[in-house]
Enzyme design. Structure first.
Site, PDB file in Angstrom:
ATOM      1  N   HIS A 117       3.213   0.216   1.125  1.00 49.14           N
ATOM      2  CA  HIS A 117       2.460   1.457   0.609  1.00 49.14           C
ATOM      3  C   HIS A 117       1.913   2.167   1.946  1.00 49.14           C
ATOM      4  CE1 HIS A 117      -1.141   3.583  -0.746  1.00 49.14           C
ATOM      5  NE2 HIS A 117      -0.613   3.583  -1.987  1.00 49.14           N
ATOM      6  N   ASP A 194      -1.713  -7.275   2.209  1.00 53.18           N
ATOM      7  CA  ASP A 194      -2.227  -6.346   1.520  1.00 53.18           C
ATOM      8  C   ASP A 194      -2.313  -6.510   0.053  1.00 53.18           C
ATOM      9  OD1 ASP A 194      -2.689  -4.077  -0.066  1.00 53.18           O
ATOM     10  OD2 ASP A 194      -0.986  -2.825   0.764  1.00 53.18           O
ATOM     11  N   GLN A 197      -2.226  -4.652  -5.018  1.00 51.64           N
ATOM     12  CA  GLN A 197      -1.495  -4.798  -6.119  1.00 51.64           C
ATOM     13  C   GLN A 197      -1.517  -6.322  -6.596  1.00 51.64           C
ATOM     14  OE1 GLN A 197      -0.713  -2.754  -8.485  1.00 51.64           O
ATOM     15  NE2 GLN A 197      -0.727  -0.839  -6.976  1.00 51.64           N
ATOM     16  N   LYS A 220      -8.497  -1.028  -8.510  1.00 52.23           N
ATOM     17  CA  LYS A 220      -7.417  -1.688  -9.276  1.00 52.23           C
ATOM     18  C   LYS A 220      -7.473  -2.720 -10.165  1.00 52.23           C
ATOM     19  CE  LYS A 220      -4.283   0.353  -5.723  1.00 52.23           C
ATOM     20  NZ  LYS A 220      -3.427   1.643  -6.599  1.00 52.23           N
ATOM     21  N   CYS A 360       3.420   6.670  -2.897  1.00 51.67           N
ATOM     22  CA  CYS A 360       3.028   6.256  -1.178  1.00 51.67           C
ATOM     23  C   CYS A 360       3.869   5.439  -0.463  1.00 51.67           C
ATOM     24  CB  CYS A 360       1.480   5.997  -1.237  1.00 51.67           C
ATOM     25  SG  CYS A 360       0.476   7.297  -2.025  1.00 51.67           S
TER      26      CYS A 360
END
Lengths: 405, 142
Positions: A117, A194, A197, A220, A360
């Protein structure tokens, strides 16, 4: 799991009973207890956390620090000193690029994957430019997976940092972060993950994964917008300079000099998001009340149905892996002859919310040789009926765009 | 774009465009891109004594961006440059919800895009061709 009952916990679903919300990778909806936790903070404990000595401020501090403990336990960190509250994953990753980045020297290498991303790409790209570091790209195979070979190819003895997403926000593929972190450590690099998600959808234990840093966002994972987390191993956070300077991150300040507060406050300059932290803790407790493993199982079942539904529609192509389980609830797809923006607009007319665009991830879009995609992303609170409606809507797309079939 | 009559006009121009083809012309083309969504058109005009003798476009993007370019060319081919600029101004005001009904009438089929004024996410798609035209005519005047 009684989905009807669960959906009653979400005020937005009460307000929009006909909307099929299938853009959970962008942001989830929030259960009432998260909203109440925020409200309660302001109504029952509002004062500036970490500041005053009076009772209200102490209460605000307690709520804020209790939330930190909830987060610590959730990801299996050793100490609350390793949990830094930020605004979101983007800020966590920028903090790292700025602060850990300042420890890197010209000629050092950093490696990131083409899946990233923009928030895990641009901070490193710009850091590399500014400090004359070499940015190495980790490539993917035709199914969107990073192989061990590809990973090793991007590394050298000069690699000082590797940053990689746990789950791709476009393809849903999960990277073998545990293995890659081990390999990165073999060449002496730190491993940044990261988790934007990943953390909301698969169990994450930072010590089991062996990552040095983990970034994720509250919004999220049922939490409020504006609260996020950076986990960092204490030894590393200790070595890093502050990211932002200001109030409540200092120990001593004189005219010429200042010394920094202890962890994690060194990285939390200015008034913190106390209510946001309370909301995030409530979100984590909501997951835990249902049972995280039940949520994972439910999302697997819905993912299976989504994959099958999309696969059976003529003219539809799903990007990435050829099996449902590898998608972790995220399905980017194309409909032959229909631009993704037209897909999203027509689905919107049927009250089905999906995302269209480059998500993104423009570097990945180029790899996939597309300008944009449509994307469905599910959460445990979605229903089978919503997925069926999604399928019917997509089936009608080409006809509604003027094609004969 | 829920009104099916308007949807039909957009679909028709998107699937069966009149002006989507190559056109020989030197120094009278301009490329317009919406970086965020990837809409991409290259507009070409053949000018003669201040009149748009012919025009064409190539590119790809969503139905609205492509249909808008085709409809625009239908409207401006054969018109004087000043008239094309005036109509472009009306179109851009229509998308902002600021044009009168009489003005929208002048836009002929391009009036079908009036609904876009209620769809903020699609405004960029609808105006891409028209902004490209503005740029092209502006550069052409230099």
């Amino acid at each position: 799991m009684d989905i009807k009952e669960i959906r009653r916990d979400f005020p937005l679903f009460q307000n929009y009973p006909n909307v099929a919300y299938l853009d959970n990778a962008a942001t989830t909806q929030r259960p009432e207890r998260v909203l109440l936790a925020e409200k309660r903070f302001y109504e029952e404990a509002n004062a500036n956390p970490l500041r005053g000595l009076y009772e209200l401020s102490q209460k605000a501090t307690d709520i804020y620090e209790d939330a930190r403990e909830v987060v610590r336990a959730f990801i299996g960190a050793r100490s609350t000193e390793e949990i830094v509250f930020t605004r979101n994953s983007t800020e966590s990753l920028n903090l790292l690029a700025y602060s850990y980045g300042s420890l890197l020297q010209e000629g050092d290498e950093i490696a990131i994957s083409v899946l990233e991303h923009h928030s895990n790409l641009i901070p490193w790209q710009q850091l590399a430019k500014k400090k004359r570091l070499k940015l190495q790209w980790i490539e993917i195979d035709e199914n969107g997976r990073i192989t061990e070979d590809a990973f090793r190819r991007a590394l050298s003895e000069k690699t000082k940092l590797v940053s990689m997403t746990l789950i791709s926000n476009v393809l849903g593929t999960r990277n073998d972060v545990k293995k890659f972190a081990r390999i990165a450590h073999e060449v002496g690099a730190v491993f940044v993950c990261d988790g934007a998600q990943g953390v909301p959808h698969v169990p994450v234990d930072v010590n089991d994964l062996g990552v040095d840093f983990l970034a994720f966002s509250g919004h999220k994972m049922l939490g409020p917008m504006g609260i996020g987390v950076l986990y960092g191993r204490k030894e590393l956070l200790d070595r890093m300079p502050p990211f932002l300077y200001g109030g409540e991150m200092i120990e001593y300040v004189g005219k010429e000099e200042a010394t920094w507060a202890e962890l994690p406050h060194k990285f939390e300059a200015g008034t913190v998001n106390g209510a946001g932290a309370a909301g995030l803790a409530a979100a984590i407790q909501y997951y835990e009340n249902i049972g995280f493993e039940k949520i994972v199982k439910r999302e697997e079942e819905l993912g299976e149905l989504t994959f099958r539904t999309l696969s059976e529609i003529p003219h539809v192509t799903i990007l990435g892996a050829k099996d449902a389980a590898s998608h972790h609830g995220i399905f980017s797809f194309m409909v032959e002859g229909v631009h993704p923006h037209d897909i999203a607009e027509i689905l919107s007319a049927d009250d089905v919310c999906v995302r269209a665009g480059h998500h993104c991830a423009q570097v990945l879009m180029k790899e996939l040789k597309v300008n944009s995609t449509a994307r469905v992303s599910i959460a445990f609170y979605n229903t089978e009926e919503e997925i069926i409606r999604l399928g019917e809507s997509i089936r009608s797309l080409r006809r509604r765009m003027g094609y004969a079939e | 774009m829920q009104n099916s009559f308007y949807r039909e006009i957009i679909n028709d121009h998107n699937l069966y465009p009149t002006h989507k083809h190559e056109l020989g012309c030197a120094g009278c083309e301009h490329r317009g891109i919406n970086p965020n969504c990837g809409d991409d058109i290259t507009l070409k005009l053949q000018m003669e004594d201040g009149v748009i003798k012919d025009g064409a476009y190539l590119g790809d993007g969503c139905a609205i961006s492509q249909a808008s370019a085709d409809i625009m060319l239908d409207l401006i081919i054969g018109k004087r440059k000043e008239e094309a600029i005036r109509l472009t101004d009306i179109f851009l005001r229509m998308i902002k919800g600021e044009a009168t009904e009489d003005e929208i009438e002048e836009l002929e089929e391009a009036g079908a895009l009036t609904d876009v004024s209620h769809m903020p996410a699609r405004v960029k798609c609808a105006v891409l061709a028209w902004h490209t035209l503005e740029q092209l005519l502006h550069d052409n005047a230099k």
